[in-house]
Design a protein around this motif. Structure first.
Motif, PDB file in Angstrom:
ATOM      1  N   ASP A   1      -5.333  -1.884   4.141  1.00  0.00           N
ATOM      2  CA  ASP A   1      -6.311  -1.363   5.092  1.00  0.00           C
ATOM      3  C   ASP A   1      -7.529  -0.759   4.413  1.00  0.00           C
ATOM      4  O   ASP A   1      -8.527  -0.472   5.070  1.00  0.00           O
TER       5      ASP A   1
ATOM      6  N   ARG B   1      -5.593   6.436  13.701  1.00  0.00           N
ATOM      7  CA  ARG B   1      -5.492   4.999  13.460  1.00  0.00           C
ATOM      8  C   ARG B   1      -4.746   4.654  12.172  1.00  0.00           C
ATOM      9  O   ARG B   1      -4.315   3.519  11.985  1.00  0.00           O
ATOM     10  N   HIS B   2      -4.586   5.609  11.255  1.00  0.00           N
ATOM     11  CA  HIS B   2      -3.902   5.322   9.996  1.00  0.00           C
ATOM     12  C   HIS B   2      -2.461   5.834   9.980  1.00  0.00           C
ATOM     13  O   HIS B   2      -1.811   5.805   8.935  1.00  0.00           O
TER      14      HIS B   2
ATOM     15  N   ASP C   1       0.012  -4.812  13.375  1.00  0.00           N
ATOM     16  CA  ASP C   1       0.154  -3.494  12.761  1.00  0.00           C
ATOM     17  C   ASP C   1       1.334  -2.729  13.342  1.00  0.00           C
ATOM     18  O   ASP C   1       1.580  -2.762  14.556  1.00  0.00           O
TER      19      ASP C   1
ATOM     20  N   ASP D   1       0.688  -1.365   8.065  1.00  0.00           N
ATOM     21  CA  ASP D   1      -0.625  -1.744   8.602  1.00  0.00           C
ATOM     22  C   ASP D   1      -1.495  -2.527   7.627  1.00  0.00           C
ATOM     23  O   ASP D   1      -2.706  -2.638   7.844  1.00  0.00           O
TER      24      ASP D   1
ATOM     25  N   ASP E   1     -10.543   4.358   0.348  1.00  0.00           N
ATOM     26  CA  ASP E   1      -9.124   4.109   0.087  1.00  0.00           C
ATOM     27  C   ASP E   1      -9.015   3.039  -0.997  1.00  0.00           C
ATOM     28  O   ASP E   1      -9.998   2.375  -1.346  1.00  0.00           O
TER      29      ASP E   1
ATOM     30  N   ASP F   1       0.851  -1.188   0.000  1.00  0.00           N
ATOM     31  CA  ASP F   1       0.000   0.000   0.000  1.00  0.00           C
ATOM     32  C   ASP F   1       0.889   1.242   0.000  1.00  0.00           C
ATOM     33  O   ASP F   1       1.488   1.588   1.013  1.00  0.00           O
TER      34      ASP F   1
ATOM     35  N   ARG G   1     -11.204  -0.461   6.292  1.00  0.00           N
ATOM     36  CA  ARG G   1     -11.508   0.893   6.743  1.00  0.00           C
ATOM     37  C   ARG G   1     -12.999   1.158   6.894  1.00  0.00           C
ATOM     38  O   ARG G   1     -13.439   1.784   7.864  1.00  0.00           O
TER      39      ARG G   1
ATOM     40  N   SER H   1       1.645   0.690  13.816  1.00  0.00           N
ATOM     41  CA  SER H   1       0.881   1.934  13.793  1.00  0.00           C
ATOM     42  C   SER H   1       0.883   2.560  15.184  1.00  0.00           C
ATOM     43  O   SER H   1       1.138   1.891  16.194  1.00  0.00           O
TER      44      SER H   1
END
Length: 245
Positions: free
Chosen positions: A190, A157-158, A133, A114, A229, A34, A194, A135
């Motif tokens: 993710d 969270r991202h 993750d 993540d 996303d 990603d 999401r 993150s």
């Protein structure tokens, strides 16, 4: 590798114009990457990383060290690309490579960022997350500051803490897990997670659809939920016959 059935799909989603995700499903290597939003042209990094990992499919004697070396090469390649082509693109990566140690088949699972890898060891069983993750919110969960449920709603969270192509270093995690006949593996960015409730994902993965039907159903689910996303999904089934890689 005749004992593995698999399918992969990637889509820009319903909002973004550019798909910065990449997918790889070339036995024995399965992965998603990603490209990180906020960087210039994340698709450069995600594509470069998975092209590097795809070379493992041509290796005759895979080992966990071989996999780790390929991830390190991918990281170095992204850094070189940043300097050569004057960009700051980086990417997450998550995946698995099938290999044998002695006469036992294993997955070497790897992760930086993540994106996630899950396994369902048998039909009807829970979908269990293997990767962890990298993150900010995962660090808060691990420290006991917030709950996993609170993490899903956290405004940061991202925000990821590790990536391939990071100037601070890559530092991926690795797991060596036995390959289980009858298991199903889900690898996803993710973007799938999401906007979709996890129990709906688990229901589709645990259904009777083929890998091709399952990845399409998961994509359709994400798109119906808004898909803010990019969405990438790989599903791999391990057949019940003895696994030889």
């Amino acid at each position: 590798m005749d004992n593995l059935d698999f399918a992969a799909v990637t889509h820009a989603g319903s909002v973004k114009q550019v798909n910065e995700d990449s997918v790889l499903a070339r036995p024995p290597v399965f992965a998603v990457a990603d490209g990180i939003s906020g960087c210039q042209r994340g698709e450069i990094a995600s594509g470069l990383v998975l092209r590097t990992l795809a070379r493992l499919a041509d290796e005759s004697d895979l080992t966990p060290d071989t996999v780790a070396a390929a991830v390190a090469d991918a990281h170095a390649g992204v850094l070189e690309s940043q300097t050569r082509d004057h960009h700051r693109a980086a990417t997450t990566v998550c995946g698995a490579v099938a290999l044998e140690i002695g006469e036992v088949a294993y997955w070497v699972v790897f992760n930086a960022g993540d994106s996630r890898l899950y396994r369902q060891l048998a039909p009807g069983e829970a979908l269990e997350q293997v990767s962890v993750d990298h993150s900010h919110v995962q660090e808060l969960v691990t420290a006991g500051v917030i709950t996993p449920e609170e993490a899903e709603l956290h405004p940061e969270r991202h925000v990821i803490t590790r990536a391939v192509g990071s100037r601070a270093g890559c530092r991926p995690d690795y797991w060596l897990v036995p390959m289980v006949p009858g298991e199903r593996m889900l690898i996803c960015t993710d973007g799938l997670l999401r906007d979709v409730e996890f129990d709906r994902i688990e229901s589709i993965v645990g259904g009777e659809g083929s890998p091709e039907e399952t990845v399409q159903s998961l994509l359709d689910l994400a798109l119906a939920a808004g898909a803010r996303d990019n969405v990438s999904v790989v599903v791999v089934d391990v057949n019940d016959a003895p696994v030889r890689v």
